[in-house]
Design an enzyme around this catalytic site. Structure first.
Site, PDB file in Angstrom:
ATOM      1  N   GLU A  50      -0.640  -2.167   5.013  1.00 31.97           N
ATOM      2  CA  GLU A  50       0.274  -2.008   6.274  1.00 31.97           C
ATOM      3  C   GLU A  50       0.116  -0.553   6.861  1.00 31.97           C
ATOM      4  O   GLU A  50       0.104  -0.685   8.239  1.00 31.97           O
ATOM      5  CB  GLU A  50       1.520  -2.219   5.895  1.00 31.97           C
ATOM      6  CG  GLU A  50       2.640  -2.588   6.678  1.00 31.97           C
ATOM      7  CD  GLU A  50       3.044  -1.205   7.703  1.00 31.97           C
ATOM      8  OE1 GLU A  50       3.350  -1.326   9.035  1.00 31.97           O
ATOM      9  OE2 GLU A  50       3.332  -0.075   7.095  1.00 31.97           O
ATOM     10  N   ASP A  79       0.737  -1.265   0.061  1.00 30.15           N
ATOM     11  CA  ASP A  79       0.000  -0.155  -0.022  1.00 30.15           C
ATOM     12  C   ASP A  79       0.787   1.055  -0.092  1.00 30.15           C
ATOM     13  O   ASP A  79       2.347   1.438   0.471  1.00 30.15           O
ATOM     14  CB  ASP A  79      -0.868   0.175   1.067  1.00 30.15           C
ATOM     15  CG  ASP A  79      -0.328  -0.216   2.576  1.00 30.15           C
ATOM     16  OD1 ASP A  79       0.860  -1.010   2.532  1.00 30.15           O
ATOM     17  OD2 ASP A  79      -0.806   0.281   3.606  1.00 30.15           O
TER      18      ASP A  79
HETATM   19 NI    NI Z   1       6.460   1.074   5.547  1.00 30.63          NI
END
Ligand code: NI
Length: 401
Positions: A144, A82
């Protein structure tokens, strides 16, 4: 084996640069990695992988099967995919084509290194080397940055039969060509905190007739910071940051309610365990002392990434042999930042290494999450060699057992 890996990695490098630039130019926010997942899946399929999509929402999983069956000794390699809500200001030809979204944390590099390792290991086993004893499972993780993706993937079973897991994170203050390693805690546990203090409103001129929630909130904040130094083991650090404070209606009206929100960081399990009750007791005692009430909402985020000693040493050995003696930096201090790779190391031993991406010739390498963050792409080869060789050596050590 190492010369073959190095040769294959060099052969793959132009393609890796292409892949990384494509992902960099098309960043997607946490939980919305649809095009990235499709692209990752396409690359893996072109290397003969059977790919599972939509694992942990937008995650992708591919496996290189070993010769053992049943297989309860899986080695996982994790890469997050991401990007961040940042407007890219780096002056590069493959800058983000999505205004306001940028791969400013290097997850484009992580994804490319994960793909590169998958490509290399598949070529290596096809090239006549015998298959590994057990399965190597590649986890391409979403979300994340919001610390959700690892949980989503785990809920979908990706850690089943995993005996060890490897991960990486880019690091601009380490020059490309080098890696950073640390045994034990690499990052901190990160939890969310909300405290709502309720007093009683009144006229600003007559404080004795009211219960001033702002004054009490100030004491709660001060007391939390002071108490850390007196009641928490100083060798087991804790950080409480109140990042938001809201309350009050007018300059001459005593506030009846204040809401504080913050983040709580710690490195050691004992401190992590005691912090929720510790914070609640301090906040409630101070409020009670002044006739106010409070509610404390403490939400566990992710735990600390704990790098397994043996696996960290394995990566160190591999990086030393593959990159050179002086290419490893042992990281002296853990970071109080957080990383949801911790959710995986809670389940199986693992290690995350820092991949140097700094330009050695530049005086300034912008930090992670900076709008001008840039990566020296020679790090892609370094990352793939380190990851692939570590996986091979891991399997070698298992064959000897
Ligand atoms: Ni990172």
């Amino acid at each position: 084996m190492l010369p073959t890996i190095q040769k294959l990695a060099r052969k793959l490098t132009p393609r890796l640069v292409e892949i990384r630039r494509h992902i960099h130019a098309h960043p997607e926010l946490s939980g919305q990695e649809y095009k990235t997942a499709a692209y990752v899946s396409g690359v893996l399929s072109s290397y003969g992988y059977h790919v599972q999509e939509m694992v942990g929402k937008t995650g992708v999983v591919a496996e290189l099967k070993g010769k053992n069956s049943p297989d309860d000794n899986v080695l996982a390699i994790r890469a997050d995919m991401d990007a961040l809500p940042i407007l890219e200001k780096a002056d590069i030809p493959f800058a983000s084509k999505s205004p306001g979204i940028m791969h400013a944390c290097g997850h484009d590099v992580h994804t490319t290194v994960g793909l590169g390792a998958a490509m290399l290991l598949s070529e290596l086993t096809e090239a006549g080397d015998r298959p590994f004893p057990s399965t190597t499972r590649f986890l391409f993780q979403p979300a994340e940055e919001t610390a959700q993706g690892a949980k989503w993937m785990i809920a979908d079973g990706v850690m089943q039969d995993v005996a060890a897991i490897l991960g990486l994170h880019t690091f601009p203050s380490i020059p490309a060509g080098n890696i950073g390693l640390r045994q034990g805690a690499l990052t901190a546990a990160a939890d969310d905190l909300e405290i709502v203090i309720t007093g009683e409103s009144g006229h600003g001129a007559r404080p004795h007739e009211a219960i001033d929630a702002i004054w009490i909130a100030a004491q709660v904040i001060t007391q939390l910071q002071q108490s850390i130094s007196r009641t928490i083991n100083p060798l087991h650090p804790a950080v409480i940051t109140i990042g938001q404070i809201a309350g009050g209606r007018a300059p001459n009206v005593i506030a009846d309610q204040v809401r504080l929100t913050g983040t709580v960081r710690s490195l050691h399990a004992d401190t992590h365990a005691l912090l929720p009750d510790w914070i609640a007791r301090i906040a409630k005692d101070i409020c009670a002392l002044h006739g106010a009430t409070c509610t404390v909402n403490y939400t566990r985020g992710c735990t600390s990434v704990l790098n397994d000693i043996d696996l960290t040493n394995l990566v160190a050995t591999c990086a030393t042999e593959a990159l050179g003696n002086d290419r490893i930096q042992w990281i002296p201090d853990a970071s109080m930042g957080a990383e949801d790779f911790a959710n995986f190391t809670d389940i199986a031993p693992g290690t995350m290494f820092r991949l140097g991406v700094g330009f050695p010739e530049r005086n300034v390498n912008h930090p992670l999450h900076h709008s001008q963050f840039e990566v020296d792409e020679s790090a892609l080869t370094t990352g793939v060699i380190t990851m692939a060789y570590s996986a091979c050596r891991y399997w070698q050590s298992k064959e000897k057992e």
